[in-house]
Design a protein around this motif. Structure first.
Motif, PDB file in Angstrom:
ATOM      1  N   UNK A   1       0.820  -1.212   0.000  1.00  0.00           N
ATOM      2  CA  UNK A   1       0.000   0.000   0.000  1.00  0.00           C
ATOM      3  C   UNK A   1       0.852   1.260   0.000  1.00  0.00           C
ATOM      4  N   UNK A   2       1.882   1.292   0.835  1.00  0.00           N
ATOM      5  CA  UNK A   2       2.732   2.475   0.890  1.00  0.00           C
ATOM      6  C   UNK A   2       3.410   2.767  -0.427  1.00  0.00           C
ATOM      7  N   UNK A   3       3.924   1.713  -1.071  1.00  0.00           N
ATOM      8  CA  UNK A   3       4.576   1.904  -2.372  1.00  0.00           C
ATOM      9  C   UNK A   3       3.563   2.309  -3.436  1.00  0.00           C
ATOM     10  N   UNK A   4       2.372   1.743  -3.362  1.00  0.00           N
ATOM     11  CA  UNK A   4       1.335   2.103  -4.330  1.00  0.00           C
ATOM     12  C   UNK A   4       0.949   3.579  -4.198  1.00  0.00           C
ATOM     13  N   UNK A   5       0.751   4.041  -2.968  1.00  0.00           N
ATOM     14  CA  UNK A   5       0.384   5.447  -2.756  1.00  0.00           C
ATOM     15  C   UNK A   5       1.504   6.368  -3.217  1.00  0.00           C
ATOM     16  N   UNK A   6       2.759   5.995  -2.943  1.00  0.00           N
ATOM     17  CA  UNK A   6       3.892   6.796  -3.393  1.00  0.00           C
ATOM     18  C   UNK A   6       3.966   6.847  -4.914  1.00  0.00           C
ATOM     19  N   UNK A   7       3.649   5.733  -5.567  1.00  0.00           N
ATOM     20  CA  UNK A   7       3.674   5.696  -7.030  1.00  0.00           C
ATOM     21  C   UNK A   7       2.577   6.561  -7.635  1.00  0.00           C
ATOM     22  N   UNK A   8       1.411   6.545  -7.011  1.00  0.00           N
ATOM     23  CA  UNK A   8       0.274   7.278  -7.558  1.00  0.00           C
ATOM     24  C   UNK A   8       0.285   8.760  -7.184  1.00  0.00           C
ATOM     25  N   UNK A   9       1.049   9.151  -6.176  1.00  0.00           N
ATOM     26  CA  UNK A   9       1.022  10.531  -5.689  1.00  0.00           C
ATOM     27  C   UNK A   9       1.352  11.563  -6.773  1.00  0.00           C
ATOM     28  N   UNK A  10       2.386  11.358  -7.623  1.00  0.00           N
ATOM     29  CA  UNK A  10       2.684  12.378  -8.643  1.00  0.00           C
ATOM     30  C   UNK A  10       1.550  12.604  -9.640  1.00  0.00           C
ATOM     31  N   UNK A  11       0.642  11.645  -9.776  1.00  0.00           N
ATOM     32  CA  UNK A  11      -0.445  11.801 -10.741  1.00  0.00           C
ATOM     33  C   UNK A  11      -1.419  12.893 -10.320  1.00  0.00           C
ATOM     34  N   UNK A  12      -1.381  13.301  -9.057  1.00  0.00           N
ATOM     35  CA  UNK A  12      -2.256  14.390  -8.620  1.00  0.00           C
ATOM     36  C   UNK A  12      -1.909  15.697  -9.323  1.00  0.00           C
ATOM     37  N   UNK A  13      -0.702  15.801  -9.852  1.00  0.00           N
ATOM     38  CA  UNK A  13      -0.311  16.984 -10.608  1.00  0.00           C
ATOM     39  C   UNK A  13      -0.386  16.820 -12.105  1.00  0.00           C
ATOM     40  N   UNK A  14      -0.808  15.656 -12.588  1.00  0.00           N
ATOM     41  CA  UNK A  14      -0.924  15.427 -14.024  1.00  0.00           C
ATOM     42  C   UNK A  14      -2.193  16.107 -14.548  1.00  0.00           C
ATOM     43  N   UNK A  15      -2.098  16.948 -15.578  1.00  0.00           N
ATOM     44  CA  UNK A  15      -3.297  17.656 -16.065  1.00  0.00           C
ATOM     45  C   UNK A  15      -4.395  16.724 -16.546  1.00  0.00           C
ATOM     46  N   UNK A  16      -4.035  15.643 -17.236  1.00  0.00           N
ATOM     47  CA  UNK A  16      -5.050  14.723 -17.734  1.00  0.00           C
ATOM     48  C   UNK A  16      -5.789  14.043 -16.583  1.00  0.00           C
TER      49      UNK A  16
END
Length: 313
Positions: free
Chosen positions: A37-52
Protein backbone atom coordinates in the motif's frame (compact mmCIF):
# COMPACT_ATOMS: atom_id res chain seq x y z
CA UNK A 1 28.02 -38.03 -16.81
CA UNK A 2 28.76 -38.14 -20.57
CA UNK A 3 29.64 -34.74 -22.09
CA UNK A 4 26.72 -34.84 -24.51
CA UNK A 5 24.23 -35.47 -21.72
CA UNK A 6 25.79 -32.71 -19.64
CA UNK A 7 25.55 -30.28 -22.53
CA UNK A 8 21.93 -31.17 -23.26
CA UNK A 9 20.90 -30.91 -19.60
CA UNK A 10 22.79 -27.63 -19.22
CA UNK A 11 21.15 -26.15 -22.31
CA UNK A 12 17.69 -27.15 -21.06
CA UNK A 13 18.26 -25.61 -17.63
CA UNK A 14 19.66 -22.40 -19.07
CA UNK A 15 16.78 -22.06 -21.52
CA UNK A 16 14.29 -22.61 -18.69
CA UNK A 17 16.08 -20.01 -16.58
CA UNK A 18 15.96 -17.40 -19.34
CA UNK A 19 12.28 -18.18 -19.90
CA UNK A 20 11.48 -17.67 -16.22
CA UNK A 21 13.27 -14.30 -15.98
CA UNK A 22 10.50 -12.08 -17.48
CA UNK A 23 7.73 -14.06 -15.77
CA UNK A 24 9.57 -13.89 -12.45
CA UNK A 25 10.04 -10.13 -12.79
CA UNK A 26 6.35 -9.69 -13.62
CA UNK A 27 5.19 -11.85 -10.70
CA UNK A 28 7.55 -10.15 -8.23
CA UNK A 29 6.36 -6.73 -9.38
CA UNK A 30 2.72 -7.71 -8.88
CA UNK A 31 3.30 -9.44 -5.52
CA UNK A 32 5.69 -6.95 -3.91
CA UNK A 33 5.05 -3.74 -5.83
CA UNK A 34 1.33 -3.49 -6.45
CA UNK A 35 0.46 -5.33 -3.22
CA UNK A 36 2.33 -2.84 -1.01
CA UNK A 37 0.00 0.00 0.00
CA UNK A 38 2.73 2.47 0.89
CA UNK A 39 4.58 1.90 -2.37
CA UNK A 40 1.34 2.10 -4.33
CA UNK A 41 0.38 5.45 -2.76
CA UNK A 42 3.89 6.80 -3.39
CA UNK A 43 3.67 5.70 -7.03
CA UNK A 44 0.27 7.28 -7.56
CA UNK A 45 1.02 10.53 -5.69
CA UNK A 46 2.68 12.38 -8.64
CA UNK A 47 -0.44 11.80 -10.74
CA UNK A 48 -2.26 14.39 -8.62
CA UNK A 49 -0.31 16.98 -10.61
CA UNK A 50 -0.92 15.43 -14.02
CA UNK A 51 -3.30 17.66 -16.06
CA UNK A 52 -5.05 14.72 -17.73
CA UNK A 53 -5.68 13.00 -14.41
CA UNK A 54 -6.88 16.23 -12.78
CA UNK A 55 -9.32 16.86 -15.62
CA UNK A 56 -10.66 13.31 -15.44
CA UNK A 57 -11.12 13.52 -11.66
CA UNK A 58 -12.75 16.93 -11.94
CA UNK A 59 -15.23 15.73 -14.56
CA UNK A 60 -16.11 12.58 -12.61
CA UNK A 61 -16.41 14.39 -9.28
CA UNK A 62 -18.45 17.25 -10.74
CA UNK A 63 -20.84 14.84 -12.44
CA UNK A 64 -21.21 12.89 -9.20
CA UNK A 65 -22.00 16.01 -7.21
CA UNK A 66 -24.64 17.10 -9.70
CA UNK A 67 -26.24 13.66 -9.63
CA UNK A 68 -26.50 13.86 -5.85
CA UNK A 69 -27.96 17.37 -6.12
CA UNK A 70 -30.57 16.17 -8.62
CA UNK A 71 -31.56 13.27 -6.38
CA UNK A 72 -31.63 15.11 -3.06
CA UNK A 73 -32.41 18.75 -3.85
CA UNK A 74 -35.36 18.87 -6.23
CA UNK A 75 -35.92 22.64 -6.32
CA UNK A 76 -32.45 23.22 -7.78
CA UNK A 77 -33.33 21.67 -11.12
CA UNK A 78 -34.78 24.85 -12.67
CA UNK A 79 -31.44 26.63 -12.22
CA UNK A 80 -29.29 23.57 -12.81
CA UNK A 81 -27.79 25.00 -16.00
CA UNK A 82 -26.45 28.03 -14.15
CA UNK A 83 -25.08 25.98 -11.25
CA UNK A 84 -23.17 23.40 -13.29
CA UNK A 85 -20.43 25.80 -14.51
CA UNK A 86 -19.79 26.93 -10.94
CA UNK A 87 -19.50 23.36 -9.79
CA UNK A 88 -17.08 22.47 -12.58
CA UNK A 89 -14.93 25.53 -11.93
CA UNK A 90 -14.88 24.84 -8.22
CA UNK A 91 -13.91 21.22 -8.72
CA UNK A 92 -11.15 22.11 -11.19
CA UNK A 93 -9.88 24.76 -8.81
CA UNK A 94 -9.96 22.22 -6.00
CA UNK A 95 -7.82 19.76 -7.99
CA UNK A 96 -4.98 22.31 -7.99
CA UNK A 97 -4.82 22.69 -4.21
CA UNK A 98 -2.81 20.90 -1.56
CA UNK A 99 -6.09 19.61 -0.10
CA UNK A 100 -6.74 17.70 -3.31
CA UNK A 101 -3.30 16.10 -3.20
CA UNK A 102 -3.95 14.99 0.36
CA UNK A 103 -7.41 13.71 -0.60
CA UNK A 104 -5.88 11.94 -3.61
CA UNK A 105 -3.34 10.14 -1.43
CA UNK A 106 -5.92 9.19 1.17
CA UNK A 107 -8.38 8.05 -1.48
CA UNK A 108 -5.75 5.82 -3.11
CA UNK A 109 -4.74 4.46 0.28
CA UNK A 110 -8.34 3.67 1.22
CA UNK A 111 -9.07 2.06 -2.16
CA UNK A 112 -5.88 -0.03 -2.05
CA UNK A 113 -6.53 -1.17 1.52
CA UNK A 114 -10.10 -2.14 0.67
CA UNK A 115 -8.97 -4.09 -2.39
CA UNK A 116 -6.22 -5.94 -0.50
CA UNK A 117 -8.57 -6.84 2.33
CA UNK A 118 -11.01 -8.29 -0.19
CA UNK A 119 -8.32 -10.26 -2.03
CA UNK A 120 -6.79 -11.68 1.16
CA UNK A 121 -10.08 -12.44 2.92
CA UNK A 122 -10.47 -16.22 3.15
CA UNK A 123 -13.81 -16.25 4.96
CA UNK A 124 -16.67 -18.10 3.33
CA UNK A 125 -19.95 -16.41 2.69
CA UNK A 126 -21.63 -13.98 0.38
CA UNK A 127 -19.24 -11.79 -1.56
CA UNK A 128 -19.66 -8.03 -1.39
CA UNK A 129 -18.37 -5.45 -3.84
CA UNK A 130 -15.22 -3.50 -3.00
CA UNK A 131 -16.14 0.16 -2.55
CA UNK A 132 -14.54 3.44 -1.50
CA UNK A 133 -16.31 6.41 0.10
CA UNK A 134 -16.10 9.79 -1.70
CA UNK A 135 -17.88 11.78 1.01
CA UNK A 136 -14.67 13.47 2.34
CA UNK A 137 -13.82 14.79 -1.13
CA UNK A 138 -17.39 16.01 -1.70
CA UNK A 139 -17.29 17.83 1.63
CA UNK A 140 -14.13 19.70 0.65
CA UNK A 141 -15.62 20.72 -2.69
CA UNK A 142 -18.75 21.92 -0.91
CA UNK A 143 -16.66 24.15 1.37
CA UNK A 144 -14.89 25.56 -1.68
CA UNK A 145 -18.24 26.39 -3.31
CA UNK A 146 -19.48 28.07 -0.15
CA UNK A 147 -16.36 30.23 0.00
CA UNK A 148 -17.06 31.27 -3.59
CA UNK A 149 -20.70 32.12 -2.67
CA UNK A 150 -22.16 29.74 -5.24
CA UNK A 151 -25.98 29.66 -5.01
CA UNK A 152 -27.39 26.70 -3.09
CA UNK A 153 -23.89 25.39 -2.33
CA UNK A 154 -24.84 24.91 1.29
CA UNK A 155 -27.59 22.51 0.21
CA UNK A 156 -25.30 20.12 -1.64
CA UNK A 157 -25.75 16.77 0.15
CA UNK A 158 -22.62 15.25 1.64
CA UNK A 159 -23.41 11.60 2.21
CA UNK A 160 -21.41 8.41 2.23
CA UNK A 161 -21.19 7.72 -1.47
CA UNK A 162 -19.83 4.24 -2.09
CA UNK A 163 -18.05 3.94 -5.43
CA UNK A 164 -17.59 0.34 -6.56
CA UNK A 165 -13.99 -0.59 -7.33
CA UNK A 166 -14.54 -4.27 -7.97
CA UNK A 167 -17.80 -6.15 -8.53
CA UNK A 168 -18.59 -8.94 -6.09
CA UNK A 169 -18.72 -11.59 -8.81
CA UNK A 170 -15.09 -10.99 -9.83
CA UNK A 171 -13.59 -11.42 -6.36
CA UNK A 172 -13.30 -15.22 -6.30
CA UNK A 173 -11.18 -15.67 -9.46
CA UNK A 174 -9.10 -12.58 -8.66
CA UNK A 175 -8.45 -13.87 -5.14
CA UNK A 176 -7.11 -17.15 -6.53
CA UNK A 177 -4.95 -15.33 -9.04
CA UNK A 178 -3.62 -13.04 -6.32
CA UNK A 179 -2.58 -15.98 -4.15
CA UNK A 180 -0.82 -17.56 -7.12
CA UNK A 181 1.06 -14.30 -7.74
CA UNK A 182 2.13 -14.11 -4.10
CA UNK A 183 3.69 -17.57 -4.37
CA UNK A 184 5.11 -17.07 -7.86
CA UNK A 185 6.57 -13.68 -6.97
CA UNK A 186 9.02 -15.38 -4.64
CA UNK A 187 9.65 -18.78 -6.21
CA UNK A 188 9.94 -17.87 -9.89
CA UNK A 189 13.00 -15.59 -9.43
CA UNK A 190 14.56 -18.16 -7.08
CA UNK A 191 13.96 -20.94 -9.59
CA UNK A 192 15.46 -18.84 -12.40
CA UNK A 193 18.66 -18.29 -10.39
CA UNK A 194 18.91 -21.95 -9.36
CA UNK A 195 18.43 -23.18 -12.92
CA UNK A 196 21.02 -20.72 -14.22
CA UNK A 197 23.65 -21.68 -11.63
CA UNK A 198 23.02 -25.40 -12.11
CA UNK A 199 23.10 -25.11 -15.90
CA UNK A 200 26.40 -23.22 -15.84
CA UNK A 201 27.90 -25.71 -13.39
CA UNK A 202 26.94 -28.65 -15.63
CA UNK A 203 28.11 -27.02 -18.85
CA UNK A 204 31.15 -28.48 -20.58
CA UNK A 205 32.11 -25.01 -21.81
CA UNK A 206 31.17 -22.73 -18.94
CA UNK A 207 32.31 -19.52 -20.54
CA UNK A 208 29.97 -20.13 -23.45
CA UNK A 209 27.19 -21.08 -21.00
CA UNK A 210 27.59 -17.80 -19.10
CA UNK A 211 27.47 -15.82 -22.35
CA UNK A 212 24.35 -17.69 -23.50
CA UNK A 213 22.64 -17.09 -20.15
CA UNK A 214 23.46 -13.39 -20.29
CA UNK A 215 22.12 -13.05 -23.83
CA UNK A 216 19.00 -14.99 -22.90
CA UNK A 217 18.43 -12.69 -19.92
CA UNK A 218 18.79 -9.65 -22.15
CA UNK A 219 16.30 -11.16 -24.60
CA UNK A 220 13.86 -11.83 -21.76
CA UNK A 221 14.12 -8.22 -20.62
CA UNK A 222 13.49 -6.98 -24.16
CA UNK A 223 10.43 -9.23 -24.47
CA UNK A 224 9.13 -7.93 -21.13
CA UNK A 225 9.49 -4.32 -22.30
CA UNK A 226 7.69 -5.18 -25.54
CA UNK A 227 4.91 -6.93 -23.60
CA UNK A 228 4.41 -3.82 -21.45
CA UNK A 229 4.08 -1.66 -24.55
CA UNK A 230 1.59 -4.05 -26.14
CA UNK A 231 -0.29 -4.36 -22.84
CA UNK A 232 -0.65 -0.59 -22.66
CA UNK A 233 -2.23 -0.45 -26.12
CA UNK A 234 -4.60 -3.33 -25.37
CA UNK A 235 -5.58 -1.90 -21.98
CA UNK A 236 -6.47 1.49 -23.43
CA UNK A 237 -8.31 -0.09 -26.33
CA UNK A 238 -10.53 -2.13 -23.98
CA UNK A 239 -11.57 0.84 -21.83
CA UNK A 240 -15.14 2.14 -22.07
CA UNK A 241 -15.69 5.20 -24.21
CA UNK A 242 -16.47 7.42 -21.19
CA UNK A 243 -13.08 6.73 -19.56
CA UNK A 244 -10.48 9.36 -20.58
CA UNK A 245 -7.65 7.53 -22.33
CA UNK A 246 -4.91 10.10 -21.56
CA UNK A 247 -5.59 9.81 -17.83
CA UNK A 248 -5.74 6.02 -18.03
CA UNK A 249 -2.45 5.99 -19.94
CA UNK A 250 -0.82 8.15 -17.27
CA UNK A 251 -2.00 5.74 -14.56
CA UNK A 252 -0.72 2.72 -16.53
CA UNK A 253 2.66 4.36 -17.07
CA UNK A 254 2.97 5.21 -13.38
CA UNK A 255 2.08 1.71 -12.22
CA UNK A 256 4.46 -0.01 -14.65
CA UNK A 257 7.38 2.42 -14.31
CA UNK A 258 9.35 0.12 -11.98
CA UNK A 259 8.70 -2.89 -14.19
CA UNK A 260 9.91 -1.03 -17.27
CA UNK A 261 13.06 -0.06 -15.39
CA UNK A 262 13.63 -3.70 -14.43
CA UNK A 263 13.14 -4.84 -18.03
CA UNK A 264 15.75 -2.43 -19.40
CA UNK A 265 18.05 -3.27 -16.50
CA UNK A 266 17.88 -6.92 -17.51
CA UNK A 267 18.75 -5.94 -21.07
CA UNK A 268 21.69 -3.80 -19.99
CA UNK A 269 23.12 -6.26 -17.47
CA UNK A 270 22.72 -9.20 -19.85
CA UNK A 271 24.49 -7.45 -22.71
CA UNK A 272 27.22 -6.16 -20.39
CA UNK A 273 27.93 -9.64 -19.02
CA UNK A 274 27.96 -11.18 -22.52
CA UNK A 275 30.37 -8.49 -23.73
CA UNK A 276 32.60 -9.01 -20.70
CA UNK A 277 32.74 -12.74 -21.34
CA UNK A 278 33.68 -12.13 -24.97
CA UNK A 279 36.41 -9.66 -24.03
CA UNK A 280 37.89 -11.87 -21.32
CA UNK A 281 38.09 -14.66 -23.88
CA UNK A 282 40.17 -12.78 -26.44
CA UNK A 283 42.12 -10.23 -24.40
CA UNK A 284 44.44 -12.82 -22.73
CA UNK A 285 45.18 -14.37 -26.13
CA UNK A 286 46.03 -11.02 -27.68
CA UNK A 287 48.11 -10.07 -24.65
CA UNK A 288 50.08 -13.33 -24.79
CA UNK A 289 50.75 -12.88 -28.50
CA UNK A 290 51.91 -9.32 -27.99
CA UNK A 291 54.18 -10.39 -25.12
CA UNK A 292 55.71 -13.39 -26.89
CA UNK A 293 56.18 -11.79 -30.30
CA UNK A 294 59.62 -10.11 -29.69
CA UNK A 295 60.97 -13.19 -27.88
CA UNK A 296 60.72 -15.64 -30.77
CA UNK A 297 64.09 -17.30 -31.59
CA UNK A 298 66.00 -15.57 -34.36
CA UNK A 299 63.44 -12.79 -34.71
CA UNK A 300 65.97 -10.03 -33.94
CA UNK A 301 68.77 -11.45 -36.18
CA UNK A 302 66.43 -11.91 -39.10
CA UNK A 303 65.22 -8.36 -38.77
CA UNK A 304 68.77 -7.01 -38.67
CA UNK A 305 69.83 -9.03 -41.72
CA UNK A 306 66.74 -7.86 -43.60
CA UNK A 307 67.48 -4.27 -42.79
CA UNK A 308 71.14 -4.62 -43.84
CA UNK A 309 70.19 -6.35 -47.06
CA UNK A 310 67.79 -3.56 -47.90
CA UNK A 311 70.40 -0.94 -47.12
CA UNK A 312 73.02 -2.70 -49.28
CA UNK A 313 70.76 -2.52 -52.27
Amino acid sequence: MPPRLRSALSAALLALSCLLVPFGALAAWAAYGLADTGRYVTTMAPLAGDPDVRDAVADALGAGIMREVDHKVHDVRPIRGSVVPFVRDAVRSFTQTRAFRLAWDEGNRAAHDALLRALRDERDGAETAVTVDLAPVTAQVKRQLQRDHVPLAARIPVEHTAVALLPAGELAPLRKGFHVLEVAGFWLPVAAVVFAVTGIALAVRRRRAVAATALGTALGGALLAAALAVGRSLTLADLPADVPHPAAGAVYDALTADLRTVSWLLVGVGLAVALSVWLTRYIPVLYARARDLPARPGYGDEAVRAERGTGGR
